[in-house]
Design a protein around this motif. Structure first.
Motif, PDB file in Angstrom:
ATOM      1  N   VAL A   1      34.865 -13.227  20.502  1.00  0.00           N
ATOM      2  CA  VAL A   1      34.675 -11.796  20.282  1.00  0.00           C
ATOM      3  C   VAL A   1      33.749 -11.570  19.091  1.00  0.00           C
ATOM      4  O   VAL A   1      33.949 -12.148  18.015  1.00  0.00           O
ATOM      5  CB  VAL A   1      36.032 -11.098  20.031  1.00  0.00           C
ATOM      6  N   VAL A   2      32.741 -10.727  19.313  1.00  0.00           N
ATOM      7  CA  VAL A   2      31.821 -10.312  18.250  1.00  0.00           C
ATOM      8  C   VAL A   2      32.009  -8.817  18.040  1.00  0.00           C
ATOM      9  O   VAL A   2      32.046  -8.054  19.010  1.00  0.00           O
ATOM     10  CB  VAL A   2      30.358 -10.610  18.618  1.00  0.00           C
ATOM     11  N   THR A   3      32.140  -8.371  16.788  1.00  0.00           N
ATOM     12  CA  THR A   3      32.339  -6.953  16.503  1.00  0.00           C
ATOM     13  C   THR A   3      31.186  -6.413  15.672  1.00  0.00           C
ATOM     14  O   THR A   3      30.486  -7.157  14.987  1.00  0.00           O
ATOM     15  CB  THR A   3      33.665  -6.722  15.754  1.00  0.00           C
ATOM     16  N   GLY A   4      31.013  -5.111  15.727  1.00  0.00           N
ATOM     17  CA  GLY A   4      29.952  -4.468  14.954  1.00  0.00           C
ATOM     18  C   GLY A   4      29.672  -3.076  15.486  1.00  0.00           C
ATOM     19  O   GLY A   4      30.458  -2.525  16.269  1.00  0.00           O
ATOM     20  N   TRP A   5      28.574  -2.512  15.072  1.00  0.00           N
ATOM     21  CA  TRP A   5      28.197  -1.181  15.558  1.00  0.00           C
ATOM     22  C   TRP A   5      27.796  -1.251  17.021  1.00  0.00           C
ATOM     23  O   TRP A   5      27.366  -2.289  17.522  1.00  0.00           O
ATOM     24  CB  TRP A   5      27.061  -0.623  14.719  1.00  0.00           C
ATOM     25  N   SER A   6      27.911  -0.135  17.702  1.00  0.00           N
ATOM     26  CA  SER A   6      27.602  -0.086  19.132  1.00  0.00           C
ATOM     27  C   SER A   6      26.159  -0.482  19.422  1.00  0.00           C
ATOM     28  O   SER A   6      25.878  -1.102  20.454  1.00  0.00           O
ATOM     29  CB  SER A   6      27.879   1.317  19.677  1.00  0.00           C
ATOM     30  N   SER A   7      25.243  -0.134  18.541  1.00  0.00           N
ATOM     31  CA  SER A   7      23.837  -0.498  18.747  1.00  0.00           C
ATOM     32  C   SER A   7      23.664  -2.009  18.814  1.00  0.00           C
ATOM     33  O   SER A   7      22.881  -2.532  19.612  1.00  0.00           O
ATOM     34  CB  SER A   7      22.966   0.089  17.630  1.00  0.00           C
ATOM     35  N   GLU A   8      24.429  -2.734  17.994  1.00  0.00           N
ATOM     36  CA  GLU A   8      24.360  -4.192  17.999  1.00  0.00           C
ATOM     37  C   GLU A   8      25.004  -4.757  19.263  1.00  0.00           C
ATOM     38  O   GLU A   8      24.521  -5.731  19.850  1.00  0.00           O
ATOM     39  CB  GLU A   8      25.057  -4.762  16.760  1.00  0.00           C
ATOM     40  N   MET A   9      26.112  -4.143  19.708  1.00  0.00           N
ATOM     41  CA  MET A   9      26.767  -4.601  20.930  1.00  0.00           C
ATOM     42  C   MET A   9      25.870  -4.356  22.148  1.00  0.00           C
ATOM     43  O   MET A   9      25.880  -5.141  23.105  1.00  0.00           O
ATOM     44  CB  MET A   9      28.112  -3.884  21.120  1.00  0.00           C
ATOM     45  N   HIS A  10      25.080  -3.294  22.101  1.00  0.00           N
ATOM     46  CA  HIS A  10      24.114  -3.032  23.170  1.00  0.00           C
ATOM     47  C   HIS A  10      23.038  -4.111  23.193  1.00  0.00           C
ATOM     48  O   HIS A  10      22.621  -4.576  24.267  1.00  0.00           O
ATOM     49  CB  HIS A  10      23.493  -1.648  22.966  1.00  0.00           C
ATOM     50  N   ARG A  11      22.593  -4.525  22.024  1.00  0.00           N
ATOM     51  CA  ARG A  11      21.587  -5.586  21.949  1.00  0.00           C
ATOM     52  C   ARG A  11      22.143  -6.898  22.507  1.00  0.00           C
ATOM     53  O   ARG A  11      21.459  -7.614  23.241  1.00  0.00           O
ATOM     54  CB  ARG A  11      21.133  -5.790  20.500  1.00  0.00           C
ATOM     55  N   LEU A  12      23.392  -7.203  22.177  1.00  0.00           N
ATOM     56  CA  LEU A  12      23.996  -8.452  22.632  1.00  0.00           C
ATOM     57  C   LEU A  12      24.117  -8.500  24.153  1.00  0.00           C
ATOM     58  O   LEU A  12      23.812  -9.520  24.770  1.00  0.00           O
ATOM     59  CB  LEU A  12      25.377  -8.627  21.988  1.00  0.00           C
ATOM     60  N   ILE A  13      24.570  -7.414  24.757  1.00  0.00           N
ATOM     61  CA  ILE A  13      24.720  -7.431  26.218  1.00  0.00           C
ATOM     62  C   ILE A  13      23.347  -7.408  26.889  1.00  0.00           C
ATOM     63  O   ILE A  13      23.148  -8.034  27.937  1.00  0.00           O
ATOM     64  CB  ILE A  13      25.603  -6.247  26.700  1.00  0.00           C
ATOM     65  N   SER A  14      22.384  -6.741  26.285  1.00  0.00           N
ATOM     66  CA  SER A  14      21.032  -6.709  26.858  1.00  0.00           C
ATOM     67  C   SER A  14      20.408  -8.095  26.873  1.00  0.00           C
ATOM     68  O   SER A  14      19.662  -8.446  27.791  1.00  0.00           O
ATOM     69  CB  SER A  14      20.147  -5.740  26.064  1.00  0.00           C
ATOM     70  N   ASN A  15      20.726  -8.888  25.848  1.00  0.00           N
ATOM     71  CA  ASN A  15      20.170 -10.245  25.733  1.00  0.00           C
ATOM     72  C   ASN A  15      21.035 -11.309  26.416  1.00  0.00           C
ATOM     73  O   ASN A  15      20.765 -12.500  26.278  1.00  0.00           O
ATOM     74  CB  ASN A  15      19.993 -10.615  24.260  1.00  0.00           C
ATOM     75  N   HIS A  16      22.083 -10.895  27.100  1.00  0.00           N
ATOM     76  CA  HIS A  16      23.004 -11.829  27.767  1.00  0.00           C
ATOM     77  C   HIS A  16      23.720 -12.738  26.759  1.00  0.00           C
ATOM     78  O   HIS A  16      24.149 -13.836  27.109  1.00  0.00           O
ATOM     79  CB  HIS A  16      22.271 -12.696  28.797  1.00  0.00           C
ATOM     80  N   ASP A  17      23.868 -12.279  25.513  1.00  0.00           N
ATOM     81  CA  ASP A  17      24.593 -13.072  24.518  1.00  0.00           C
ATOM     82  C   ASP A  17      26.104 -12.934  24.685  1.00  0.00           C
ATOM     83  O   ASP A  17      26.870 -13.739  24.148  1.00  0.00           O
ATOM     84  CB  ASP A  17      24.194 -12.652  23.098  1.00  0.00           C
ATOM     85  N   VAL A  18      26.534 -11.893  25.375  1.00  0.00           N
ATOM     86  CA  VAL A  18      27.954 -11.710  25.703  1.00  0.00           C
ATOM     87  C   VAL A  18      28.055 -11.364  27.185  1.00  0.00           C
ATOM     88  O   VAL A  18      27.087 -10.922  27.805  1.00  0.00           O
ATOM     89  CB  VAL A  18      28.609 -10.593  24.852  1.00  0.00           C
ATOM     90  N   HIS A  19      29.242 -11.569  27.762  1.00  0.00           N
ATOM     91  CA  HIS A  19      29.460 -11.200  29.160  1.00  0.00           C
ATOM     92  C   HIS A  19      29.668  -9.693  29.309  1.00  0.00           C
ATOM     93  O   HIS A  19      29.234  -9.080  30.286  1.00  0.00           O
ATOM     94  CB  HIS A  19      30.704 -11.907  29.716  1.00  0.00           C
ATOM     95  N   ILE A  20      30.375  -9.110  28.339  1.00  0.00           N
ATOM     96  CA  ILE A  20      30.796  -7.710  28.413  1.00  0.00           C
ATOM     97  C   ILE A  20      30.681  -7.102  27.022  1.00  0.00           C
ATOM     98  O   ILE A  20      30.964  -7.759  26.020  1.00  0.00           O
ATOM     99  CB  ILE A  20      32.258  -7.600  28.904  1.00  0.00           C
ATOM    100  N   SER A  21      30.274  -5.831  26.965  1.00  0.00           N
ATOM    101  CA  SER A  21      30.275  -5.112  25.688  1.00  0.00           C
ATOM    102  C   SER A  21      31.036  -3.802  25.842  1.00  0.00           C
ATOM    103  O   SER A  21      30.888  -3.104  26.856  1.00  0.00           O
ATOM    104  CB  SER A  21      28.846  -4.814  25.217  1.00  0.00           C
ATOM    105  N   PHE A  22      31.834  -3.477  24.839  1.00  0.00           N
ATOM    106  CA  PHE A  22      32.503  -2.181  24.758  1.00  0.00           C
ATOM    107  C   PHE A  22      31.744  -1.342  23.740  1.00  0.00           C
ATOM    108  O   PHE A  22      31.657  -1.713  22.563  1.00  0.00           O
ATOM    109  CB  PHE A  22      33.967  -2.356  24.358  1.00  0.00           C
ATOM    110  N   ILE A  23      31.195  -0.231  24.195  1.00  0.00           N
ATOM    111  CA  ILE A  23      30.201   0.509  23.422  1.00  0.00           C
ATOM    112  C   ILE A  23      30.562   1.986  23.366  1.00  0.00           C
ATOM    113  O   ILE A  23      30.909   2.599  24.379  1.00  0.00           O
ATOM    114  CB  ILE A  23      28.809   0.345  24.072  1.00  0.00           C
ATOM    115  N   LYS A  24      30.449   2.565  22.167  1.00  0.00           N
ATOM    116  CA  LYS A  24      30.602   4.013  22.005  1.00  0.00           C
ATOM    117  C   LYS A  24      29.229   4.667  22.097  1.00  0.00           C
ATOM    118  O   LYS A  24      28.281   4.211  21.467  1.00  0.00           O
ATOM    119  CB  LYS A  24      31.236   4.333  20.652  1.00  0.00           C
TER     120      LYS A  24
END
Length: 289
Positions: free
Chosen positions: A124-147
């Motif tokens: 699990v990686v945590t942070g601001w939603s903008s960062e979670m969007h970057r991670l899922i866009s780059n396929h660095d995570v399987h799933i992102s929970f984003i506000k």
């Protein structure tokens, strides 16, 4: 080269700091430095330069580090494929989670999922939603929970919608807000833009911010202890009926809300572990947790 060497180089590339990389890899700094020196001797080039705060990669080091990142991605893909071929829900699920969701929702969700699928591990990686969007866009995570709403052409499920509100330790009138002490917190750009847009549509003067904190939970505690009001999502203060809460409204009278989404790629549903987790989330009332 060993897998651990690729992992070391990729971590150094991400952190640009030997101390942080050593901590993340659970290595001592001398051990990491020694392994790095061995790699430089193996390739016969200098990979990086030390500076006062961190490191910089040489052109040769940049090439090798990017190759290391690709190697780790390929390793991860083949491991996931092999797990999937067993027709089992097992392996490591990589998840990106916005800060509030990570603190208030994610532990319960992971515990419930683990009860049904005990062979699953989580990264699990945590942070601001903008960062979670970057991670899922780059396929660095399987799933992102984003506000909030971010550009996304793949799969996403709406988990819940919540009102943005004023939370205060005392009764107040909306017209008095510019003169009252406000507590502010660092948040992602979309939330900040939303709040600022509402403010300057309603008031000519700037807010009277007298306390600035890093996290929304700290902000909430400041409000609870009577130090000022704050503008935040309703779910943050819902467990505190002692606070005075008023929602924000658009000029047309509709409440200002913020959505929380689950983002994922269609092709990752071919992985048993991702498919099982997505289906699990779709059956849960996440807002009620």
């Amino acid at each position: 080269m060993k897998f651990q060497d690729w992992e070391m180089l990729a971590t150094l590339y991400e952190t640009e700091n030997i101390t942080q990389a050593a901590e993340r890899l659970f290595l001592s700094q001398p051990t990491l430095t020694s392994r790095l020196k061995n790699m430089e001797n193996y390739y016969g080039v200098q990979l990086m330069n030390r500076k006062q705060r961190g490191i910089t990669f040489t052109p040769e080091g940049e090439q090798l580090a990017q190759h290391a990142v690709r190697m780790l991605h390929e390793q991860r893909k083949i491991e996931e494929k092999l797990h999937n071929m067993k027709n089992q829900v097992a392996g490591t699920l990589r998840v990106g989670v916005s800060n509030f969701f990570a603190l208030n929702k994610m532990p319960k969700l992971l515990r419930l999922f683990k009860q049904s699928y005990p062979d699953v591990e989580f990264q699990v990686v945590t942070g601001w939603s903008s960062e979670m969007h970057r991670l899922i866009s780059n396929h660095d995570v399987h799933i992102s929970f984003i506000k909030g709403d971010y550009a996304w052409n793949e799969q996403k499920d709406l988990l819940y919608e919540e009102e943005i509100c004023i939370a205060s330790p005392w009764e107040f009138q909306m017209e008095d807000l510019p003169t009252l002490p406000r507590i502010d917190y660092y948040t992602d750009e979309k939330m900040r833009s939303l709040v600022e847009h509402w403010w300057y549509n309603n008031y000519k003067q700037p807010p009277n911010i007298n306390i600035q904190v890093n996290q929304v939970e700290t902000c909430k505690e400041m409000v609870i202890n009577g130090l000022g009001y704050a503008i935040l999502a309703n779910l943050v203060v819902r467990p505190h009926p002692e606070l005075f809460i008023k929602p924000l409204y658009l000029p047309d009278g509709k409440p200002i809300t913020r959505k929380t989404w689950m983002y994922y790629h269609e092709d990752t549903l071919e992985l048993n572990i991702v498919k099982a987790f997505v289906q699990f989330i779709q059956t849960i009332d996440v807002k009620a947790l």
